[in-house]
Enzyme design. Structure first.
Site, PDB file in Angstrom:
ATOM      1  N   GLU A  97      21.797  -5.596   5.920  1.00 10.75           N
ATOM      2  CA  GLU A  97      23.142  -5.001   5.974  1.00 10.75           C
ATOM      3  C   GLU A  97      23.231  -4.040   7.153  1.00 10.75           C
ATOM      4  O   GLU A  97      22.257  -3.408   7.530  1.00 10.75           O
ATOM      5  CB  GLU A  97      23.462  -4.293   4.658  1.00 10.75           C
ATOM      6  N   PHE A  98      24.449  -3.949   7.710  1.00  8.54           N
ATOM      7  CA  PHE A  98      24.725  -2.983   8.784  1.00  8.54           C
ATOM      8  C   PHE A  98      25.974  -2.177   8.411  1.00  8.54           C
ATOM      9  O   PHE A  98      26.939  -2.109   9.170  1.00  8.54           O
ATOM     10  CB  PHE A  98      24.914  -3.716  10.117  1.00  8.54           C
ATOM     11  N   PHE A 109      27.877   6.286  19.376  1.00  4.38           N
ATOM     12  CA  PHE A 109      26.593   6.879  18.978  1.00  4.38           C
ATOM     13  C   PHE A 109      25.958   7.691  20.099  1.00  4.38           C
ATOM     14  O   PHE A 109      24.766   7.606  20.364  1.00  4.38           O
ATOM     15  CB  PHE A 109      25.636   5.811  18.425  1.00  4.38           C
ATOM     16  N   LEU A 110      26.808   8.440  20.777  1.00  2.00           N
ATOM     17  CA  LEU A 110      26.319   9.311  21.830  1.00  2.00           C
ATOM     18  C   LEU A 110      27.021  10.668  21.701  1.00  2.00           C
ATOM     19  O   LEU A 110      27.231  11.358  22.687  1.00  2.00           O
ATOM     20  CB  LEU A 110      26.594   8.670  23.194  1.00  2.00           C
ATOM     21  N   ARG A 163      27.942   1.149   7.527  1.00  2.00           N
ATOM     22  CA  ARG A 163      27.939   2.613   7.618  1.00  2.00           C
ATOM     23  C   ARG A 163      28.645   3.179   6.409  1.00  2.00           C
ATOM     24  O   ARG A 163      29.702   2.674   6.020  1.00  2.00           O
ATOM     25  CB  ARG A 163      28.704   3.077   8.869  1.00  2.00           C
ATOM     26  N   THR A 199      16.671  -2.956   2.933  1.00  2.00           N
ATOM     27  CA  THR A 199      15.859  -2.762   4.138  1.00  2.00           C
ATOM     28  C   THR A 199      14.390  -2.710   3.728  1.00  2.00           C
ATOM     29  O   THR A 199      13.977  -1.820   2.991  1.00  2.00           O
ATOM     30  CB  THR A 199      16.291  -1.461   4.840  1.00  2.00           C
ATOM     31  N   LYS A 238      27.654  13.428   7.113  1.00  2.00           N
ATOM     32  CA  LYS A 238      28.694  13.161   8.107  1.00  2.00           C
ATOM     33  C   LYS A 238      30.016  13.141   7.333  1.00  2.00           C
ATOM     34  O   LYS A 238      29.998  13.173   6.095  1.00  2.00           O
ATOM     35  CB  LYS A 238      28.468  11.820   8.829  1.00  2.00           C
ATOM     36  N   GLY A 269      25.341  16.562  17.964  1.00  2.00           N
ATOM     37  CA  GLY A 269      25.675  17.135  16.663  1.00  2.00           C
ATOM     38  C   GLY A 269      24.496  17.894  16.101  1.00  2.00           C
ATOM     39  O   GLY A 269      23.594  18.293  16.843  1.00  2.00           O
ATOM     40  N   CYS A 309      19.637   6.563   5.586  1.00  2.00           N
ATOM     41  CA  CYS A 309      19.131   5.394   6.317  1.00  2.00           C
ATOM     42  C   CYS A 309      18.302   5.744   7.555  1.00  2.00           C
ATOM     43  O   CYS A 309      17.133   5.353   7.640  1.00  2.00           O
ATOM     44  CB  CYS A 309      20.293   4.502   6.716  1.00  2.00           C
TER      45      CYS A 309
HETATM   46  C1  UGA Z   1      23.573   3.728   9.369  1.00  2.00           C
HETATM   47  C2  UGA Z   1      23.924   2.608  10.360  1.00  2.00           C
HETATM   48  O1  UGA Z   1      24.929   3.050  11.274  1.00  2.00           O
HETATM   49  C3  UGA Z   1      24.418   1.353   9.619  1.00  2.00           C
HETATM   50  O2  UGA Z   1      24.652   0.304  10.532  1.00  2.00           O
HETATM   51  C4  UGA Z   1      23.337   0.934   8.622  1.00  2.00           C
HETATM   52  O3  UGA Z   1      23.702  -0.208   7.890  1.00  2.00           O
HETATM   53  C5  UGA Z   1      23.071   2.074   7.670  1.00  2.00           C
HETATM   54  O4  UGA Z   1      22.637   3.240   8.415  1.00  2.00           O
HETATM   55  C6  UGA Z   1      21.976   1.622   6.716  1.00  2.00           C
HETATM   56  O5  UGA Z   1      20.862   1.352   7.186  1.00  2.00           O
HETATM   57  O6  UGA Z   1      22.252   1.390   5.540  1.00  2.00           O
HETATM   58  P1  UGA Z   1      24.961   5.595   8.031  1.00  2.00           P
HETATM   59  O7  UGA Z   1      23.644   6.117   7.569  1.00  2.00           O
HETATM   60  O8  UGA Z   1      26.062   5.422   7.056  1.00  2.00           O
HETATM   61  O9  UGA Z   1      24.781   4.150   8.734  1.00  2.00           O
HETATM   62  O10 UGA Z   1      25.483   6.629   9.125  1.00  2.00           O
HETATM   63  P2  UGA Z   1      25.852   6.620  10.672  1.00  2.00           P
HETATM   64  O11 UGA Z   1      27.309   6.578  10.841  1.00  2.00           O
HETATM   65  O12 UGA Z   1      25.050   5.632  11.405  1.00  2.00           O
HETATM   66  O13 UGA Z   1      25.358   8.093  11.076  1.00  2.00           O
HETATM   67  C7  UGA Z   1      23.980   8.472  10.944  1.00  2.00           C
HETATM   68  C8  UGA Z   1      23.791   9.907  11.393  1.00  2.00           C
HETATM   69  O14 UGA Z   1      23.966  10.009  12.809  1.00  2.00           O
HETATM   70  C9  UGA Z   1      24.768  10.901  10.788  1.00  2.00           C
HETATM   71  O15 UGA Z   1      24.068  12.071  10.463  1.00  2.00           O
HETATM   72  C10 UGA Z   1      25.783  11.145  11.883  1.00  2.00           C
HETATM   73  O16 UGA Z   1      26.428  12.390  11.817  1.00  2.00           O
HETATM   74  C11 UGA Z   1      24.888  11.056  13.116  1.00  2.00           C
HETATM   75  N1  UGA Z   1      25.605  10.695  14.346  1.00  2.00           N
HETATM   76  C12 UGA Z   1      26.188   9.480  14.478  1.00  2.00           C
HETATM   77  C13 UGA Z   1      25.649  11.597  15.398  1.00  2.00           C
HETATM   78  O17 UGA Z   1      25.116  12.737  15.305  1.00  2.00           O
HETATM   79  N2  UGA Z   1      26.250  11.230  16.562  1.00  2.00           N
HETATM   80  C14 UGA Z   1      26.843  10.013  16.716  1.00  2.00           C
HETATM   81  O18 UGA Z   1      27.373   9.749  17.828  1.00  2.00           O
HETATM   82  C15 UGA Z   1      26.808   9.112  15.655  1.00  2.00           C
END
Ligand code: UGA
Length: 444
Positions: free
Chosen positions: A160-161, A258-259, A163, A135, A330, A262, A269
């Protein structure tokens, strides 16, 4: 922009690929490209890491990754080395999967990428494509073209996308693959590497590809900041945030993911990328105020949680023992970078609480002020207050009676909405969640 469908491709078959960097993006990219049939060499300058991967010990926990690495190595089309100069001259594609940490001014630091590209530029085989997955600030791909300065080498941006926790699935079954290029032929060649992946390919220019990456993360972070603010609103007004979420997500325009409220968003990221794009926009004079607000809201949200815990639990913080359940940012990962759990735990220590933590991953944490113990029972024993900060299944599957038997106090703060509140109420414990009325009041 074009959405490529597979009829316009030509099949190139198995290709030689070098992946530079074996973090979770590089390792996943290498293992998955090998799984797709390509011949992959993964390179990293960390010899200890490479030796341990060769012995089958991965530096990160990522579901299914270890199996794919073993499969690729056994099949002979995945290997690991520290020797960049041996790997580069014979390859058609070089994937850059290098860290771009936050620099002092908030922007993304691309020193590692520049250093590697400067090292390899003269060794690249004519016709090779340098594919950037890291990124990077918008327009970095143009800088790479200038740095390489060879008309026989192409650069492609392929963000990349992935998680953490579902990186393998996200690689092999993505919603879309974004390919940014100047030369469409190079874009098509990179697209063809994903020939066995069934998903649309977005073929676009460099700046748009790089922007898509930042805006995807920023938009998701904004959604979470939004719903966390809604949770606070519900808390003050007496509405139930989970009912509100249900009602919102049934609207297809809003969507279902993603709603989830928490303890705030964290990880390696969202925080880094929202800071970087805000800083980048600031420098151009075109501020991204919604994203800036989402960042500020995230910090405010965590302070609000600490205040809620302190107000309700802190009659005498110095004698209160807090059991913190979950340290990773997470569930499904061993990563504690910018973890809300750690931020909240550390803030509670500063408030005078003694914090004992348990996480099934037993991650290494950058503080000695939080005591990490080996089992959930040990963490719960004698706790005045429990804070559930990560949605690990182990926390919700442990019976309420076990919590009641081990704890000294009666209060639990469930920041992830995972504990069955009625069952806890039945054994005399009170589970507090932001934006929901206490269980004993329901039905009054
Ligand atoms: C995120 C993106 O989702 C990926 O698509 C991306 O590739 C990645 O960053 C990156 O840029 O490398 P990631 O950091 O693994 O992935 O984690 P997420 O699953 O997106 O969660 C991010 C944060 O949001 C966590 O702290 C999680 O607990 C929080 N979250 C997520 C919530 O509080 N509520 C939700 O509904 C979803």
């Amino acid at each position: 922009m074009r959405i490529l469908n597979k009829e316009v491709w030509w099949s190139m078959g198995a290709q030689k690929i070098v992946v530079i960097g074996t973090g979770y993006v590089g390792l996943t990219t290498g293992a998955c490209m090998a799984h797709l049939g390509h011949e992959v060499i993964c390179v990293d300058n960390d010899e200890t890491k490479i030796n341990s991967i060769r012995r089958g010990i991965l530096p990160i926990y990522e579901e299914n990754l270890s199996e794919l690495v073993t499969q690729g190595c056994d099949a002979g089309n995945l290997s690991f080395t520290t020797n960049l100069s041996d790997a580069i001259p014979d390859t058609n594609f070089v994937f850059l999967c290098l860290p771009t940490p936050t620099s002092d001014d908030g922007s993304a630091d691309i020193t590692a990428i520049i250093g590697v590209v400067a090292d390899i530029r003269t060794h690249l085989k004519s016709g090779a494509v340098v594919v950037n997955k890291s990124t990077v600030p918008v327009n970095s791909a143009n800088s790479l073209v200038e740095l390489i300065n060879r008309s026989d080498i192409d650069v492609v941006s392929n963000p990349e996308f992935l998680r953490e926790g579902s990186a393998v699935r996200d690689f092999l079954m993505p919603d879309r693959i974004v390919v940014g290029c100047v030369n469409p032929m190079a874009g098509h060649r990179v697209a063809s590497l994903y020939e066995n992946v069934a998903s649309p390919i977005v073929l676009t220019d460099f700046a748009s590809a790089e922007t898509i990456k930042y805006m995807a993360n920023s938009y998701l972070a904004m959604r979470i900041s939004f719903i966390n603010e809604v949770a606070s609103f519900c808390h003050s007004i007496g509405a139930d945030v989970l009912e509100v979420v249900k009602g919102l997500t049934l609207d297809k325009r809003i969507g279902a993911t993603f709603l989830m409220p928490g303890p705030g968003w964290g990880g390696s990221c969202f925080p880094k990328d929202t800071r970087a794009i805000s800083r980048g926009a600031d420098l151009t004079g075109e501020r991204l105020e919604l994203i800036e607000t989402a960042i500020a809201t995230n910090t405010k949200h965590q302070l609000r949680i600490v205040k809620l815990i302190t107000d309700l639990a802190g009659n005498n913080p110095t004698t209160s023992r807090v059991c913190l359940l979950g340290l990773t940012f997470k569930a499904g990962t061993d990563d504690v970078r910018e973890s809300p759990a750690l931020i909240i735990g550390q803030a509670l220590v500063s408030e005078g609480f003694s914090v004992v933590a348990y996480d099934p991953m037993q991650p290494r944490i950058p503080t000695h002020q939080i005591a990490l113990v080996g089992t959930i029972e040990e963490a719960l024993r004698g706790a005045d207050v429990v804070v559930v900060a990560t949605e690990w299944e182990e926390f919700s599957s442990l019976a309420a009676e076990n919590y009641a038997d081990a704890m000294r106090g009666k209060l639990l703060f469930d920041l992830r909405y995972v504990l069955p509140r009625e069952k806890f109420a039945a054994v005399g414990l009170e589970v507090i969640t932001l934006g929901q009325r206490p269980i004993r009041e329901i039905g009054k």
